[in-house]
Design an enzyme around this catalytic site. Structure first.
Site, PDB file in Angstrom:
ATOM      1  N   GLU A  32      -9.691  -2.371  13.968  1.00  0.00           N
ATOM      2  CA  GLU A  32     -10.074  -3.131  12.777  1.00  0.00           C
ATOM      3  C   GLU A  32      -9.028  -4.188  12.466  1.00  0.00           C
ATOM      4  O   GLU A  32      -7.841  -3.888  12.353  1.00  0.00           O
ATOM      5  CB  GLU A  32     -10.222  -2.175  11.592  1.00  0.00           C
ATOM      6  CG  GLU A  32     -10.700  -2.860  10.329  1.00  0.00           C
ATOM      7  CD  GLU A  32     -10.943  -1.867   9.193  1.00  0.00           C
ATOM      8  OE1 GLU A  32     -11.236  -0.693   9.476  1.00  0.00           O
ATOM      9  OE2 GLU A  32     -10.825  -2.274   8.031  1.00  0.00           O
ATOM     10  N   ARG A  43      -1.498  -7.223  12.639  1.00  0.00           N
ATOM     11  CA  ARG A  43      -2.431  -6.610  13.586  1.00  0.00           C
ATOM     12  C   ARG A  43      -2.975  -7.641  14.569  1.00  0.00           C
ATOM     13  O   ARG A  43      -3.175  -7.340  15.742  1.00  0.00           O
ATOM     14  CB  ARG A  43      -3.610  -5.977  12.837  1.00  0.00           C
ATOM     15  CG  ARG A  43      -3.271  -4.640  12.235  1.00  0.00           C
ATOM     16  CD  ARG A  43      -4.529  -3.970  11.722  1.00  0.00           C
ATOM     17  NE  ARG A  43      -4.193  -2.715  11.061  1.00  0.00           N
ATOM     18  CZ  ARG A  43      -5.096  -1.897  10.514  1.00  0.00           C
ATOM     19  NH1 ARG A  43      -6.378  -2.234  10.538  1.00  0.00           N
ATOM     20  NH2 ARG A  43      -4.721  -0.781   9.946  1.00  0.00           N
ATOM     21  N   ARG A  79       0.853  -1.190   0.000  1.00  0.00           N
ATOM     22  CA  ARG A  79       0.000   0.000   0.000  1.00  0.00           C
ATOM     23  C   ARG A  79       0.889   1.240   0.000  1.00  0.00           C
ATOM     24  O   ARG A  79       1.694   1.429   0.920  1.00  0.00           O
ATOM     25  CB  ARG A  79      -0.912   0.021   1.231  1.00  0.00           C
ATOM     26  CG  ARG A  79      -1.831  -1.200   1.342  1.00  0.00           C
ATOM     27  CD  ARG A  79      -2.999  -1.142   0.373  1.00  0.00           C
ATOM     28  NE  ARG A  79      -3.667  -2.419   0.247  1.00  0.00           N
ATOM     29  CZ  ARG A  79      -4.727  -2.797   0.970  1.00  0.00           C
ATOM     30  NH1 ARG A  79      -5.220  -1.980   1.876  1.00  0.00           N
ATOM     31  NH2 ARG A  79      -5.298  -3.971   0.770  1.00  0.00           N
ATOM     32  N   ARG A 136      -0.672   1.440  13.371  1.00  0.00           N
ATOM     33  CA  ARG A 136      -1.307   0.203  12.898  1.00  0.00           C
ATOM     34  C   ARG A 136      -1.253   0.015  11.386  1.00  0.00           C
ATOM     35  O   ARG A 136      -1.918  -0.865  10.845  1.00  0.00           O
ATOM     36  CB  ARG A 136      -2.757   0.175  13.379  1.00  0.00           C
ATOM     37  CG  ARG A 136      -3.616   1.285  12.806  1.00  0.00           C
ATOM     38  CD  ARG A 136      -4.996   1.308  13.439  1.00  0.00           C
ATOM     39  NE  ARG A 136      -5.816   2.321  12.800  1.00  0.00           N
ATOM     40  CZ  ARG A 136      -5.706   3.626  13.031  1.00  0.00           C
ATOM     41  NH1 ARG A 136      -4.800   4.079  13.881  1.00  0.00           N
ATOM     42  NH2 ARG A 136      -6.470   4.486  12.402  1.00  0.00           N
ATOM     43  N   HIS A 137      -0.468   0.830  10.697  1.00  0.00           N
ATOM     44  CA  HIS A 137      -0.358   0.698   9.238  1.00  0.00           C
ATOM     45  C   HIS A 137       1.077   0.424   8.805  1.00  0.00           C
ATOM     46  O   HIS A 137       2.015   0.988   9.354  1.00  0.00           O
ATOM     47  CB  HIS A 137      -0.829   1.981   8.546  1.00  0.00           C
ATOM     48  CG  HIS A 137      -2.308   2.174   8.569  1.00  0.00           C
ATOM     49  ND1 HIS A 137      -2.929   2.917   9.539  1.00  0.00           N
ATOM     50  CD2 HIS A 137      -3.278   1.721   7.750  1.00  0.00           C
ATOM     51  CE1 HIS A 137      -4.241   2.922   9.304  1.00  0.00           C
ATOM     52  NE2 HIS A 137      -4.487   2.195   8.236  1.00  0.00           N
ATOM     53  N   GLU A 172       0.104   4.209   0.594  1.00  0.00           N
ATOM     54  CA  GLU A 172      -0.499   5.278   1.393  1.00  0.00           C
ATOM     55  C   GLU A 172       0.515   5.838   2.396  1.00  0.00           C
ATOM     56  O   GLU A 172       1.212   5.081   3.064  1.00  0.00           O
ATOM     57  CB  GLU A 172      -1.700   4.707   2.145  1.00  0.00           C
ATOM     58  CG  GLU A 172      -2.533   5.723   2.877  1.00  0.00           C
ATOM     59  CD  GLU A 172      -3.370   6.586   1.951  1.00  0.00           C
ATOM     60  OE1 GLU A 172      -3.569   7.757   2.276  1.00  0.00           O
ATOM     61  OE2 GLU A 172      -3.804   6.071   0.881  1.00  0.00           O
ATOM     62  N   SER A 186     -11.412  -7.289   7.099  1.00  0.00           N
ATOM     63  CA  SER A 186     -12.418  -6.679   6.254  1.00  0.00           C
ATOM     64  C   SER A 186     -12.899  -7.752   5.283  1.00  0.00           C
ATOM     65  O   SER A 186     -12.093  -8.499   4.742  1.00  0.00           O
ATOM     66  CB  SER A 186     -11.811  -5.500   5.489  1.00  0.00           C
ATOM     67  OG  SER A 186     -12.829  -4.704   4.969  1.00  0.00           O
TER      68      SER A 186
END
Length: 431
Positions: A354, A405, A207, A215-216, A209, A357
């Site tokens: 989270e 996670r 990713r 948490r990323h 981002e 998903s």
RNA sequence: GGUCCCGUGGUGUAGUCUGGUUCAACAUGCCACCCUGUCAAGGUGGAGAUCGCCGGUUCAAAUCCGGUCGGGACCGCCA
């Protein structure tokens, strides 16, 4: 002589053995001197004579040695045994002082310093234990799914087009053509439902981002599952709960020593509550007085509140939130026939964060064409994906678990970088 | 991308607000010596930091100001 592991010493009392491992610590008392040797099974206490001690003089901790001696019962030693009359041979000497101590009860360095020195820092027993538990989780994942007729697949990470859409893909040059690193195996796992009905994959997801959070990661290990012939989204959620339960309980059984070392506890599953996004938001309004009922998604604070609610009211560390707005979810999510504004999608929140998903997917070819047109996507870029649906796909759905996670929450880490061997974030590409 | 916080021996911290002889300290690690039972060993001594970097204010800066680099937290976003 054949090598004996530290953990096997209690069964070899009276025998002559050879240990091989790292010098974890040396404690000198003049007349009696201990060398704590560490191998993959744990540590062992050896008593060195002056000649053996002389061989490691000037050398630092983490020197690799072989020690031969006799196993004797000894109440004063931690494992109830120690190796005496030991002779020592240096296998690989260490002359440089370690960047920080790894033989103490707690690890001192800041996360940044630790990560900069991860190759040696990871040898800290509780750190090594953390990642052995990670291995246990993956083993449990494979074990449960393989036992339920799922087939393990590995799909390409080099992509000609961005599967999820959006700008957060790493672009690269592929022999002069544009290419991307896969954000997820999503489209391939859906295709493979047409082949095996049930598939799973353990693999990296990339990713691009620029997130600055605990948490990323920009590269993480995604645990993907996809299954066909479902009667609804609940089938997928049921599988997910049973799967995670098996992963955690089997890991705790397989590695009790490590679980104890890092304080991993088996979470509470009793009954995992399921509520829609809108109901969740109404609950937050009632219970915590914040009105987020018009938001299209949960905020991190919302997730923490829901986690607290599930823990207090349902004795569960997990809570499902379902039926997110269709416009907010990925394009392949299936709109709820009863209310197409919302999709047959879910998130699983674990201890207020989270973790998973998932969704039931669209499985009709024509509907994909309509969705793509509405979202200004070019079907030609997805011809391989669409082919799978053009030629017959049952109702299907799946999910993706963030493995780091899961481990993070299980061991109570504050930062996902603590449960990732060599994390990749916005400004870390080494080691 | 937005907001806020932090950079002091190898490591972790105190000191910064209230600038100056408690200002460079404490713990741990390292080196030397002592110690026959440690397991975060203990004791004595020693080496090791121009206080991230650059500039400014001042008689005087780790301390105040600006810039820069590095790190962290929250938000956005997600697994």
């Amino acid at each position: 002589m054949e090598r004996t592991l530290a953990a096997d010493l209690p069964g070899k009392v009276g025998q002559r053995v050879k240990l091989e491992g790292w010098v974890h610590a040396v404690r000198k008392f003049g007349q009696v001197n201990f060398l704590i040797l560490r191998d993959r099974s744990g540590t062992a206490q050896t008593v060195l004579d002056p000649a053996a001690l002389e061989k490691i003089s000037g050398l630092q901790a983490e020197t690799v040695v072989a020690v031969e001696g006799t196993v004797e019962p000894e109440e004063r030693a931690t494992n109830g045994v120690e190796v005496r009359d030991a002779s020592l041979q240096v296998i690989s000497p260490v002359t440089d002082v370690l960047p920080f101590e790894i033989n103490k009860r707690v690890l001192k360095p800041s996360l940044d310093v630790f990560l900069n020195n991860a190759p040696v820092g990871l040898r800290f027993p509780a750190k090594a234990a953390t990642f052995r538990l990670f291995s246990g989780l993956l083993h449990g994942f494979r074990e449960y799914l393989s036992g339920n007729d799922f087939v393990e697949i590995h799909t390409p990470k080099l992509m000609g087009s961005a599967s999820e859409g959006g700008a957060n893909v790493f672009a690269m040059d592929y022999f002069g053509k544009p290419a991307f690193l896969a954000q997820s195996p999503q489209l391939y796992k859906q295709i493979m439902v047409g082949v095996f009905e049930r598939v799973f994959e353990i693999g990296p997801a990339f990713r691009a981002e620029e997130h600055y959070t605990v948490r990323h990661l920009n590269e993480y290990t995604s645990l993907d599952v996809e299954m066909g012939f479902i009667s609804g989204m609940d089938d997928v959620m049921d599988l997910l709960v049973a799967l995670i339960q098996h992963m955690v309980t089997s890991t705790a059984e397989r590695y009790p020593r490590e679980a104890e070392m890092v304080g991993m506890t088996v979470p509470r599953f009793a009954t995992v509550p399921r509520l829609t996004l809108r109901d969740a938001q109404r609950l937050i309004l009632d219970r915590y007085g914040e009105d987020h009922t018009a938001e299209p998604d949960l905020s991190p604070q919302d997730e923490r509140w829901l986690g607290e609610w599930a823990s207090q009211e349902h004795d569960s560390d997990f809570v499902f939130v379902t039926h997110y707005p269709t416009a907010k979810r990925a394009w392949y999510s299936k709109p709820d026939p009863a209310d197409p504004e919302y999709s047959l999608s879910f998130d699983l929140i674990f201890k207020g964060q989270e973790l998973v998903s998932g969704a039931q997917r669209i499985n009709e070819y024509e509907e994909y064409l309509r969705v793509m047109e509405a979202r200004n996507m070019n079907p030609a870029s997805f011809s391989g994906f669409l082919e799978a649906f053009k030629y017959g796909m049952p109702p299907e759905g799946g999910f993706a678990i963030g493995s780091e996670r899961l481990l993070m929450r299980l061991v109570g880490a504050d930062n996902i970088r603590e449960t990732t061997l060599f994390p990749r974030d916005v400004n870390r590409l080494e080691p």
